[in-house]
Design an enzyme around this catalytic site. Structure first.
Site, PDB file in Angstrom:
ATOM      1  N   PRO A   2       0.816  -1.214   0.000  1.00  0.00           N
ATOM      2  CA  PRO A   2       0.000   0.000   0.000  1.00  0.00           C
ATOM      3  C   PRO A   2       0.852   1.268   0.000  1.00  0.00           C
ATOM      4  CG  PRO A   2      -0.664  -1.511   1.756  1.00  0.00           C
ATOM      5  CD  PRO A   2       0.629  -2.004   1.204  1.00  0.00           C
ATOM      6  N   GLU A   3       0.748   2.025  -1.076  1.00  0.00           N
ATOM      7  CA  GLU A   3       1.312   3.362  -1.125  1.00  0.00           C
ATOM      8  C   GLU A   3       0.119   4.309  -1.174  1.00  0.00           C
ATOM      9  OE1 GLU A   3       4.437   3.705  -4.085  1.00  0.00           O
ATOM     10  OE2 GLU A   3       4.878   1.575  -3.946  1.00  0.00           O
ATOM     11  N   HIS A  95      -4.494 -13.871  10.146  1.00  0.00           N
ATOM     12  CA  HIS A  95      -3.943 -12.531  10.342  1.00  0.00           C
ATOM     13  C   HIS A  95      -5.007 -11.439  10.404  1.00  0.00           C
ATOM     14  CE1 HIS A  95       0.041 -14.165  10.127  1.00  0.00           C
ATOM     15  NE2 HIS A  95      -0.255 -14.761   8.992  1.00  0.00           N
ATOM     16  N   ARG A 114       2.168  -9.353   7.527  1.00  0.00           N
ATOM     17  CA  ARG A 114       3.532  -9.087   8.027  1.00  0.00           C
ATOM     18  C   ARG A 114       3.571  -8.201   9.261  1.00  0.00           C
ATOM     19  NH1 ARG A 114       3.436  -9.879   2.913  1.00  0.00           N
ATOM     20  NH2 ARG A 114       4.865 -11.345   1.970  1.00  0.00           N
ATOM     21  N   ARG A 157      21.178  17.552  -0.953  1.00  0.00           N
ATOM     22  CA  ARG A 157      21.120  16.115  -0.674  1.00  0.00           C
ATOM     23  C   ARG A 157      21.921  15.331  -1.700  1.00  0.00           C
ATOM     24  NH1 ARG A 157      16.130  14.287   2.779  1.00  0.00           N
ATOM     25  NH2 ARG A 157      17.468  12.476   2.619  1.00  0.00           N
TER      26      ARG A 157
END
Length: 282
Positions: A2-3, A95, A114, A157
DNA sequence: ATTGGTTCCTGCTGGC
DNA sequence: TGCCAGCAGGAACCAA
């Protein structure tokens, strides 16, 4: 995985099922997610009405009638599944960690293989100071995100642009898949040093990020392994990936110009796969 | 301050 | 065929 588009798709599905509904009962079956769920979460949620659901980056923010906000993060395998009142309910799975029941008879199951997902409760006025939210960069689909804003955040950066875009402090909500796709559409090499993405390059990248996210949301997100909509349906943006998961295939533009011979390469950056076109991205 | 490495977790895959 | 090491990945955390 999931983004932002998958979280947004989930948010929309949850909103339909939950807005205006009363959480009659909340059962925590497995509290050990990324960090332990608040011990009193079930008690604090019981009897509350959901007044809205917002999204910040990959976080869903469920607003309640007493001023509390339930934060939900899907981690990498988290799913929210809605069962309407009266609908068939398969047996609980291994789960299924948290179960929400509404007083109108709907049930929502949070399943996370997970267990990288997370939930927390806070007051609405704490949203901007919450440790998980306060350092997030701009919303990529928001008005405050632009070429100059991204360029300023990349200044100085020295890390590769791929790594910089995965940093949620630079821009919030992207993950491995959509970073690869956005860099492709912006013609930028994933190895390019982040500080060199200025001016027109930053403009191009912002446009590419927004385009790919909008298209992915319109397609209901991407379903690779785990992701499903709240109603159980699959997203289909995975069929529109230009480069992700397509090592040694031709990219769409090389294919179109018939100069295509396995231009898509895979490399590993900070431990994660990057896919890119070796001919177009510089 | 920035950056690279490690860790959490489980299920799947590839090599022997 | 079976076993196990390795890998996948979001993001906090630590060390340099």
């Amino acid at each position: 995985m999931p983004e932002l588009p998958e979280v947004e798709t989930t948010r929309q599905g949850l909103l339909v099922a939950l807005e205006g509904q009363v959480l009659q009962d909340v059962e925590v079956r497995v509290p050990a997610l990324r960090f332990p769920l608040p011990a009193d979460m079930a008690t604090r949620l019981a009897g509350r009405t959901v007044t809205g659901i917002d999204r910040r980056a990959k976080y869903m923010l469920v607003a309640l009638d007493d001023g509390q906000v339930l934060l939900i993060h899907l981690g990498m395998s988290g799913r929210m599944r809605v069962f309407a009142a009266g609908a068939d309910r398969p047996p609980l799975e291994k789960h299924d960690h948290v179960i929400f029941q509404t007083d109108s008879g709907a049930e929502i199951r949070f399943n996370d293989t997970r267990r990288f997902g997370a939930m927390d409760l806070m007051a609405a006025d704490e949203i901007n100071s919450h440790p998980l939210l306060r350092d997030l960069g701009p919303e990529p689909l928001g008005n405050e995100f632009s070429g100059p804003v991204l360029a300023a955040r990349l200044e100085g950066r020295r890390t590769p642009i791929k790594a910089a875009l995965l940093d949620q402090k630079v821009v919030a909500g992207l993950g491995n898949i959509y970073v690869c796709e956005a860099l492709y559409h912006a013609n930028l090499s994933p190895r390019r040093s982040a500080h060199t993405v200025q001016g027109v390059r930053a403009e191009r990248l912002v446009q590419a990020i927004r385009d790919v996210l909008r298209q992915a949301i319109a397609a209901g997100g991407s379903s690779l392994r785990d992701f499903r909509h709240a109603d159980g349906e699959l997203g289909y943006f995975q069929h529109h990936f230009a480069v992700y998961g397509r090592e040694s295939e031709p990219c769409p533009r090389c294919a179109a110009t018939q100069k295509a011979t396995g231009c898509i390469r895979r490399l590993v950056q900070s431990g994660r796969s990057t896919f890119y076109c070796s001919r177009w991205q510089r």
